[in-house]
Scaffold this motif. Structure first.
Motif, mmCIF file in Angstrom:
data_model
loop_
_atom_site.group_PDB
_atom_site.id
_atom_site.type_symbol
_atom_site.label_atom_id
_atom_site.label_comp_id
_atom_site.label_asym_id
_atom_site.label_seq_id
_atom_site.Cartn_x
_atom_site.Cartn_y
_atom_site.Cartn_z
ATOM 1 N N PHE A 159 0.910 -1.396 -0.171
ATOM 2 C CA PHE A 159 -0.011 0.093 0.011
ATOM 3 C C PHE A 159 0.792 1.369 0.036
ATOM 4 O O PHE A 159 0.557 2.393 0.246
ATOM 5 N N GLY A 160 2.112 1.211 -0.087
ATOM 6 C CA GLY A 160 3.014 2.391 -0.269
ATOM 7 C C GLY A 160 4.225 2.152 0.972
ATOM 8 O O GLY A 160 4.032 1.201 1.723
ATOM 9 N N CYS A 161 4.919 3.352 0.958
ATOM 10 C CA CYS A 161 5.821 3.234 2.029
ATOM 11 C C CYS A 161 5.412 4.108 3.012
ATOM 12 O O CYS A 161 4.893 5.387 2.839
ATOM 13 N N GLU A 162 5.810 3.943 4.349
ATOM 14 C CA GLU A 162 5.512 4.707 5.348
ATOM 15 C C GLU A 162 6.704 4.804 6.330
ATOM 16 O O GLU A 162 7.486 3.756 6.503
ATOM 17 N N THR A 163 7.033 5.762 6.994
ATOM 18 C CA THR A 163 8.114 5.958 8.028
ATOM 19 C C THR A 163 7.670 5.874 9.314
ATOM 20 O O THR A 163 6.694 6.613 9.694
ATOM 21 N N SER A 164 8.443 5.227 9.865
ATOM 22 C CA SER A 164 8.193 5.245 11.653
ATOM 23 C C SER A 164 9.486 5.290 12.342
ATOM 24 O O SER A 164 10.536 5.164 11.689
ATOM 25 N N THR A 165 9.346 5.922 13.575
ATOM 26 C CA THR A 165 10.781 6.098 14.212
ATOM 27 C C THR A 165 10.833 4.666 15.230
ATOM 28 O O THR A 165 9.687 4.246 15.740
ATOM 29 N N ALA A 166 12.051 4.275 15.314
ATOM 30 C CA ALA A 166 12.414 3.041 16.233
ATOM 31 C C ALA A 166 13.531 3.450 17.081
ATOM 32 O O ALA A 166 14.411 4.087 16.476
#
Lengths: 340, 293
Positions: free
Chosen positions: A50-57
């Motif tokens: 469904f596309g790229c998403e960024t998250s923090t880790a």
């Protein structure tokens, strides 16, 4: 003794004190201006249908490497000193602006952990030191009137509260004063209140801690005063008696002045010892009602997360307070001996 | 006139003796009570319903079939392995006393014989060091000890305790050595001894009374220590006092508090014996520095 000889004799002891008393003070000073590294955060891109998403880790590896490479932490200057757990400069400023009077300001101030601990430590020192000295003096006067045979056993039992480990002596008293113990039951009967519990009330907890302090400090004063009483010059006492002095007057005008140097010495030692009160608070489980400066540091060091920087800052402030307490004595000694 | 005065004095004397009896009870009764109670079960020693149960031992009778029980001791010493902690305390105390006295006698001898001003300033610095709360020093140790892998070992704690107790040991021993006449070692050195030989052959034979007294206080400081031992030792090689503190955390389970009570009695018993045999030395040690100034 020649300088070189003195140096070699003094070296082992001096080295031990330098390494384990002087250097830790510097270490504590250094640690107090560093805070632990924060965790390293990275952004991760998750690409799916469904596309790229960024998250923090949290990057655990980088965090661990950073903490190992620089164990001291990151330099923060005096941030730790001014945070809420220590001098709390911003909170104090806020309280000063928003409080309605001095009493209100003080009660707001005492809610801050460090100032509450400071107040308890100062109160404890200011109450226990003179009371223990007075109590010890009275016991010494009383034991002096005993026949010789009874003096030995009396001294034996009087020494016990002082010799026993502070943690254990406080535990022994705590179990008796506890609501389910013999003294707790007695106090409830005297106060006609079956629900009275010393553990639940802050003023009573403070009182109990100070009673423990007097109970364990009086023997030291007793022994020293008792030895001092043996050295009171007989002829001065006799001439006072001939002049018609009552026993009270004799004590006030002959004995007390003679014991004044002892009193100053003992007061100094006891102020130093009472200022670092800490074990009774552990035994009495009183941390909710009464914290001392040493307990504050202990709390930061123990527990699941070791707050080394926070305890270092409190340690520095405590050392400064102790130096302030000692300074009159040091100044007087320097003035007396430094000139001669 | 004489009769009235005698009456007044005998009333004062009576009050004095009543006061002494009250103090005796206040000083000694807590220990006797705890000793008695350590042989009961928790329901008796900590009885909300009736405090006399601690005396009669009702629940102890019910739970164990006798008025006295060794369950507290068995639980602490065997189940919780208090004997390991006792062994650690023994090793630690003996080592601390030995090393502390060795360093202290050398330093105290030098301080007592030196006529220069720096000896006085050294003693004053030692007094300042003695005033430092041990927990502030522990706060300084932890980070370096973690980094250099020194944390959690018994020898580390021994060295730390020796160093922290040096100021007190130096003050006590200096005052004792000042009482040994200087002529003794001076004449030995005139006869050709080096200072260390003079110390070894002349001073050591006569220094024992002061050294025993100082050793007693060193032992007490090491045996009774809590701040240093609890922070620098791991769970496996804890000494007795931190182990008792760790019992306190587990007393929510019924019966575990009696482990703490019996271990408290076990730790206090050697101190009783110590005071019994060394009472004179303890009293002389406490007054030595004070009375002579």
């Amino acid at each position: 003794m020649k300088h070189k000889t003195f140096f070699w004799f003094m070296l082992p002891s001096g080295l031990a004190m330098l390494l384990f008393i002087a250097l830790p003070i510097i270490s504590v000073l250094i640690q107090s201006v560093y805070a632990p590294h924060e965790q390293v955060i990275i952004e991760v891109e998750n690409c799916g249908p469904f596309g790229c998403e960024t998250s923090t880790a949290v990057d655990q590896d980088a965090t661990r490497d950073l903490r190992e490479a620089e164990p001291l932490g990151r330099f923060v200057g005096n941030n730790i000193y001014t945070d809420r757990n220590h001098l709390a400069t911003s909170e104090v400023g806020l309280a000063w602006q928003s409080s309605t009077g001095i009493g209100d300001f003080f009660s707001k101030l005492l809610n801050l952990p460090f100032y509450g601990a400071l107040l308890f430590t100062l109160t404890y020192t200011a109450v226990v030191t003179p009371m223990a000295l007075i109590f010890g003096f009275v016991i010494a006067l009383a034991v002096n009137t005993l026949p010789k045979l009874l003096k030995g056993p009396m001294i034996f039992f009087s020494l016990l509260p002082m010799i026993v480990t502070p943690l254990i002596g406080a535990l022994i008293l705590f179990w008796m004063i506890d609501a389910r113990g013999v003294l707790g039951a007695f106090i409830q009967w005297v106060a006609s209140d079956p629900n009275l519990s010393l553990k639940a009330s802050t003023p009573l907890t403070w009182a109990m801690l100070m009673v423990y302090g007097i109970w364990s400090s009086a023997p030291f004063a007793f022994v020293v005063y008792y030895a001092g009483l043996q050295t009171v010059p007989d002829d001065t006492l006799e001439s006072a008696m001939i002049d018609g002095a009552t026993p009270f007057e004799r004590i006030r005008y002959v004995v007390l002045p003679h014991l004044l140097p002892l009193t100053t010495f003992m007061a100094l030692i006891k102020i130093m010892d009472n200022f670092r009160v800490f074990e009774p608070i552990v035994s009495f489980n009183a941390a909710a009602h009464a914290q001392s400066l040493s307990y504050f540091i202990f709390n930061d060091l123990g527990g699941e997360t070791q707050l080394l920087s926070s305890s270092a800052a409190t340690s520095v402030i405590t050392i400064i307070c102790v130096s302030i307490l000692l300074s009159p004595v040091l100044y007087r000694t320097w003035r007396d001996f430094g000139k001669s | 006139m004489a009769v009235v005065q005698n009456k007044k004095y005998s009333v004062a004397l009576m009050l004095t003796w009543v006061f002494l009896v009250v103090w005796l009870i206040v000083a000694a009764f807590p220990f006797l009570w705890t000793l008695w109670g350590s042989f009961k079960v928790e329901g008796d020693f900590f009885s909300k319903a009736d405090w006399t149960r601690a005396l009669t031992g009702e629940l102890t009778q019910v739970e164990t079939g006798g008025v006295f029980t060794g369950a507290g001791y068995e639980g602490a010493w065997i189940k919780e392995e208090f004997w390991k902690a006792a062994l650690n305390t023994l090793i630690m105390s003996v080592c601390v006393v030995t090393v502390s006295l060795t360093l202290g006698t050398l330093g105290g001898y030098a301080l007592s014989r030196s006529t220069f001003r720096y000896a006085f300033w050294l003693l004053l610095v030692a007094l300042i060091f003695r005033a430092m709360p041990p927990i502030t020093l522990v706060s300084g140790y932890l980070l370096p000890f973690y980094e250099w892998n020194l944390w959690g070992h018994l020898p580390t704690t021994i060295v730390v305790l020796v160093a922290i107790n040096q100021p007190f040991t130096l003050w006590m021993l200096t005052s004792f050595f000042r009482n040994i006449p200087k002529d003794l070692d001076e004449s030995a050195m005139v006869d050709g001894c080096t200072p260390f030989q003079a110390f070894r052959h002349v001073i050591i034979p006569v220094m024992w009374p002061g050294v025993i007294t100082t050793g007693l206080f060193s032992f007490l400081l090491a045996y009774n220590d809590f701040a240093v031992t609890t922070m620098l030792l791991s769970k496996e090689n804890q000494t007795m006092v931190p182990k008792i503190a760790s019992f306190l955390g587990t007393t929510q389970t019924k019966g575990n508090v009696m482990f703490a009570v019996s271990s408290v009695v076990s730790v206090t018993a050697p101190l009783f014996v110590l005071v019994l045999f060394f009472q004179r030395q303890i009293v002389s040690g406490l007054t030595a520095g004070a009375v002579k100034g």
